[in-house]
Design a protein around this motif. Structure first.
Motif, PDB file in Angstrom:
ATOM      1  N   UNK A  62       0.825  -1.198   0.000  1.00 21.47           N
ATOM      2  CA  UNK A  62       0.000   0.000   0.000  1.00 21.47           C
ATOM      3  C   UNK A  62       0.867   1.261   0.000  1.00 21.47           C
ATOM      4  N   UNK A  63       1.807   1.348   0.918  1.00 21.70           N
ATOM      5  CA  UNK A  63       2.642   2.546   1.019  1.00 21.70           C
ATOM      6  C   UNK A  63       3.425   2.775  -0.272  1.00 21.70           C
ATOM      7  N   UNK A  64       3.964   1.715  -0.843  1.00 23.71           N
ATOM      8  CA  UNK A  64       4.700   1.847  -2.095  1.00 23.71           C
ATOM      9  C   UNK A  64       3.772   2.285  -3.233  1.00 23.71           C
ATOM     10  N   UNK A  65       2.540   1.816  -3.223  1.00 28.07           N
ATOM     11  CA  UNK A  65       1.576   2.235  -4.238  1.00 28.07           C
ATOM     12  C   UNK A  65       1.272   3.718  -4.154  1.00 28.07           C
ATOM     13  N   UNK A  66       1.104   4.216  -2.927  1.00 31.27           N
ATOM     14  CA  UNK A  66       0.877   5.654  -2.741  1.00 31.27           C
ATOM     15  C   UNK A  66       2.099   6.431  -3.221  1.00 31.27           C
ATOM     16  N   UNK A  67       3.280   6.003  -2.842  1.00 29.74           N
ATOM     17  CA  UNK A  67       4.506   6.689  -3.264  1.00 29.74           C
ATOM     18  C   UNK A  67       4.681   6.644  -4.781  1.00 29.74           C
ATOM     19  N   UNK A  68       4.385   5.506  -5.382  1.00 32.50           N
ATOM     20  CA  UNK A  68       4.499   5.387  -6.838  1.00 32.50           C
ATOM     21  C   UNK A  68       3.537   6.344  -7.530  1.00 32.50           C
ATOM     22  N   UNK A  69       2.315   6.439  -7.015  1.00 33.64           N
ATOM     23  CA  UNK A  69       1.328   7.343  -7.604  1.00 33.64           C
ATOM     24  C   UNK A  69       1.781   8.797  -7.475  1.00 33.64           C
ATOM     25  N   UNK A  70       2.291   9.168  -6.312  1.00 38.24           N
ATOM     26  CA  UNK A  70       2.801  10.533  -6.133  1.00 38.24           C
ATOM     27  C   UNK A  70       3.943  10.807  -7.109  1.00 38.24           C
ATOM     28  N   UNK A  71       4.897   9.884  -7.149  1.00 34.06           N
ATOM     29  CA  UNK A  71       6.083  10.056  -7.985  1.00 34.06           C
ATOM     30  C   UNK A  71       5.716  10.173  -9.466  1.00 34.06           C
ATOM     31  N   UNK A  72       4.702   9.441  -9.884  1.00 37.74           N
ATOM     32  CA  UNK A  72       4.279   9.465 -11.281  1.00 37.74           C
ATOM     33  C   UNK A  72       3.448  10.700 -11.615  1.00 37.74           C
TER      34      UNK A  72
END
Length: 126
Positions: A62-72
């Motif tokens: 979950x945390x990595x998904x949020x970070x990936x979405x922000x980064x993208x």
């Protein structure tokens, strides 16, 4: 994006909530041998411990998904909405675990993981 960051914090605290529920009989809790003590639990306390483990397992994805979405550069509104929905679904998952509603719990788990996957899909499309 502050809301989704707050949801990451809440999701990170859910395992602690579950552990607290499992240890609700503090007079019997063995802090010298906590893992052995947890293995001896039964009923809803054992299910609270299982929910703790599952919450720990779901958190990095979950945390990595949020970070990936922000980064993208995914629109923060959608990241916030999906992150909030995930935490609500995780609370429902924990409630299902405690109430021993196994089939409903599995369905709720799939919804939660679908929300995480949607973060990655949005990040890939951005």
């Amino acid at each position: 994006m502050k809301l989704s960051l707050f949801m990451v914090l809440v999701a990170g605290l859910l395992p602690i909530l579950c552990a607290g529920i499992a240890k609700s009989r503090l007079s019997e809790y063995d802090n010298h041998h906590p893992r052995e003590w947890f293995r001896g639990l039964t009923g809803w306390r054992a299910r609270a411990d299982a929910a703790q483990s599952n919450s720990l397992e779901a958190f990095p994805f979950f945390a990595a998904g949020v970070l990936a979405a922000w980064h993208a550069g995914v629109d923060g509104f959608w990241v916030d909405q999906i992150a909030s929905a995930f935490v609500i679904v995780r609370l429902a998952y924990i409630a299902c675990y405690l109430a021993d509603r196994a089939s409903l719990r599995s369905l709720v788990w799939m919804v939660g993981h679908g929300l995480i996957v949607s973060l990655y899909i949005l990040a890939l499309r951005a």
